[in-house]
Design an enzyme around this catalytic site. Structure first.
Site, short mmCIF file in Angstrom:
data_model
loop_
_atom_site.label_atom_id
_atom_site.label_comp_id
_atom_site.label_asym_id
_atom_site.label_seq_id
_atom_site.Cartn_x
_atom_site.Cartn_y
_atom_site.Cartn_z
N LYS A 78 7.56 -49.39 -1.05
CA LYS A 78 8.58 -49.75 -0.07
C LYS A 78 9.95 -49.75 -0.74
CE LYS A 78 9.71 -53.45 3.21
NZ LYS A 78 9.32 -54.78 3.71
N SER A 153 8.49 -54.78 8.57
CA SER A 153 9.44 -53.82 8.06
C SER A 153 8.81 -52.81 7.09
CB SER A 153 10.58 -54.55 7.35
OG SER A 153 10.08 -55.32 6.27
N SER A 177 5.80 -58.68 7.42
CA SER A 177 6.15 -57.27 7.22
C SER A 177 5.11 -56.40 6.52
CB SER A 177 7.46 -57.16 6.47
OG SER A 177 8.52 -57.26 7.38
N1 GLN Z 1 9.89 -59.09 11.38
C1 GLN Z 1 10.29 -60.25 10.65
C2 GLN Z 1 11.79 -60.25 10.52
O1 GLN Z 1 12.40 -59.45 11.14
C3 GLN Z 1 9.63 -60.27 9.32
C4 GLN Z 1 10.23 -59.31 8.37
C5 GLN Z 1 9.59 -59.33 7.02
O2 GLN Z 1 8.49 -59.87 6.83
N2 GLN Z 1 10.29 -58.79 6.06
O3 GLN Z 1 12.37 -61.01 9.81
#
Ligand code: GLN
Length: 484
Positions: A78, A153, A177
């Site tokens: 990532k 993400s 994420s």
């Molecule tokens: N979707 C969640 C957010 O927008 C979690 C994102 C993540 O785990 N990096 O913060």
């Protein structure tokens, strides 16, 4: 079977028995990437030359008698994790052109274990999002239905694993994420306990929640990857000085003696009926494997969304203050004085969601509001953590859906931040408590994968890997692949 279709543990067998070399394997995956990438857009950057030279190096090491845990295995990373010599943008325009001068600890460990880094995968900007639609570059596509999101993400990593564009991947999980994209792409994704894996060299979003974890074609691959990246790191004061158990040894075939809790707060309203049905059927399978299933309650779960969005935005507003265009990434050339340079760089470099979160977080931390918002959120966080502690006195792991619905359409939720935030309703509380969790596939609804979430006590990755593996081996969901 093509080489790129292999799981990590299958590929290791082939490499060890000299059926193929790492160069052959890496070439096969790079060709697959070239062929599939126009459809999935999982990668922000493919480091072809570096990958091939690491593969050559892995073959040399193996010829000399070495056999490290991941020797010769091509992986995707990532783009939130620093990789020496390979651009790291965090999906943000503000970091365009930034090439880290060092490797994150997890990358150093992967390289030591012989892994081949293929490139960097797409992410929502600074990991803020649930679909990759907040990436400053482009949106990745779900291999099961290219009109749909892969989740986020870590959506690029999940799509790449699902589409056989790598053998496994690293992601990060601040509020879901890793687990949410794993769920939407029908693969296995694990968020370790906070402190289990070093965050040195991992770009910070919300420091009290961020954790690096793994995405793989099956549970065993997650165990292999975790084995390599877990452990204390003096460079990260939040990494725990705890012994790392043998995760492969935890992959037992049945669930005799295991008690699993089902928290009713994760079912019913908001959860699609077919998703709930898949989870209930999975519980039957687990019962037939010997598990005892009980009902438990995590009564403060309903506060997790507001608590998460107060704490994470507050921490993000502080963490993102460092992007001023001076030290890394893009710089506005037009500005005549320093404040103008800061302002213009941040205005142009950050996307709308990142700006929204910086503003929300700055507001929540400001004098006069701190007690009402941030402090209160921290108190509620403690209650959420205590819910988990109480539940784990009655059972060893919890079973819930990972997401309320299967993958949604690209564009469906972009104009409704709250609808997008609701996507993480089943994953957020685990980050607030710091515990570990894994998502594995447990069915399909209209041709789209459904994810089952297994939540574990702090530093008890062994149990969630055990439960996930036993269920996976008794079913065949993880073997289903999208027709691309
Ligand atoms: N979707 C969640 C957010 O927008 C979690 C994102 C993540 O785990 N990096 O913060």
């Amino acid at each position: 079977m093509e080489l790129y279709e292999l799981s990590i543990h299958e590929a290791l067998e082939g490499l060890r028995s000299r059926q193929f070399s790492s160069v052959k394997l890496t070439q096969a995956v790079l060709e697959r990437i070239a062929q599939i990438e126009p459809k999935t857009q999982a990668y922000l950057c493919v480091a072809q030359e570096q990958a091939l030279s690491s593969a050559e190096e892995a073959d040399r090491r193996r010829a000399a008698g070495a056999d490290a845990t991941l020797l010769g295995i091509p992986l995707a990373i990532k783009d939130i994790i620093c990789t020496e010599g390979i651009p790291t943008t965090c999906g943000s325009r503000i970091l365009q052109g930034f090439v880290p001068p060092y490797d994150a600890t997890v990358i150093r460990k992967l390289r030591q274990a012989g892994a081949v880094i293929l490139g960097k995968t797409n992410t929502d900007e600074f990991a803020m999002g649930s679909s990759t639609e907040n990436s400053g570059y482009f949106t990745s596509h779900n291999p099961w239905d290219l009109e749909r999101v892969p989740g986020g993400s870590s959506g690029g990593s999940a799509a790449a694993v699902c589409a056989n564009e790598c053998l496994g991947a690293l992601g990060s999980d601040t509020g879901g994420s890793i687990r949410q994209p794993a769920s939407l792409c029908g693969i296995a994704g694990l968020k370790p306990t906070y402190g289990r894996v070093s965050r040195y060299g991992v770009v910070a979003y919300a420091s009290s929640l961020d954790q690096v974890g793994t995405l793989g074609k099956d549970v065993r691959d997650n165990a292999l990857l975790l084995q390599v990246i877990a452990g204390h790191d003096p460079e990260d004061s939040t990494s725990a000085d705890k012994a790392v158990p043998d995760y492969q040894a935890s992959l037992l075939p049945d669930l005799k003696g295991i008690t699993l809790g089902v928290p009713h707060e994760f079912f019913g309203e908001g959860i699609q009926t077919e998703v709930e049905q898949s989870i209930r059927q999975a519980l039957d399978v687990m019962r037939s494997l010997g598990a005892c299933i009980i009902e438990v309650s995590l009564p403060h779960t309903r506060y997790s969304l507001p608590v998460y969005y107060l704490i994470s935005t507050a921490e993000a507003s502080a963490n993102l203050a460092r992007y001023d265009g001076i030290r890394y990434g893009a710089t506005d050339e037009q500005a005549r004085e320093i404040w103008e340079a800061y302002r213009r760089t941040r205005e142009e470099g950050f996307g709308a969601e990142v700006k929204r979160r910086i503003m929300l977080g700055t507001y929540a931390l400001s004098a006069g509001y701190y007690d009402a918002y941030y402090l209160k959120a921290q108190k509620a966080r403690t209650l959420i953590k205590q819910d988990y502690d109480r539940a784990f006195q009655e059972c060893q792991a919890l079973i819930t859906p990972t997401t309320p619905t299967p993958a949604f359409r690209i564009g469906e939720k972009v104009n409704d931040p709250l609808a997008m935030y609701m996507e993480d309703i089943c994953t957020l509380s685990l980050n607030l408590s710091g515990n570990c969790g894994i998502s594995i596939p447990c069915g399909f609804v209209n041709g789209l994968p459904v994810g089952l979430q297994i939540l574990g006590n702090a530093f008890d990755e062994v149990t969630i890997l055990h439960v996930a593996h036993a269920y996976e081996q008794a079913t065949a969901w993880h073997l289903q692949k999208p027709a691309l």
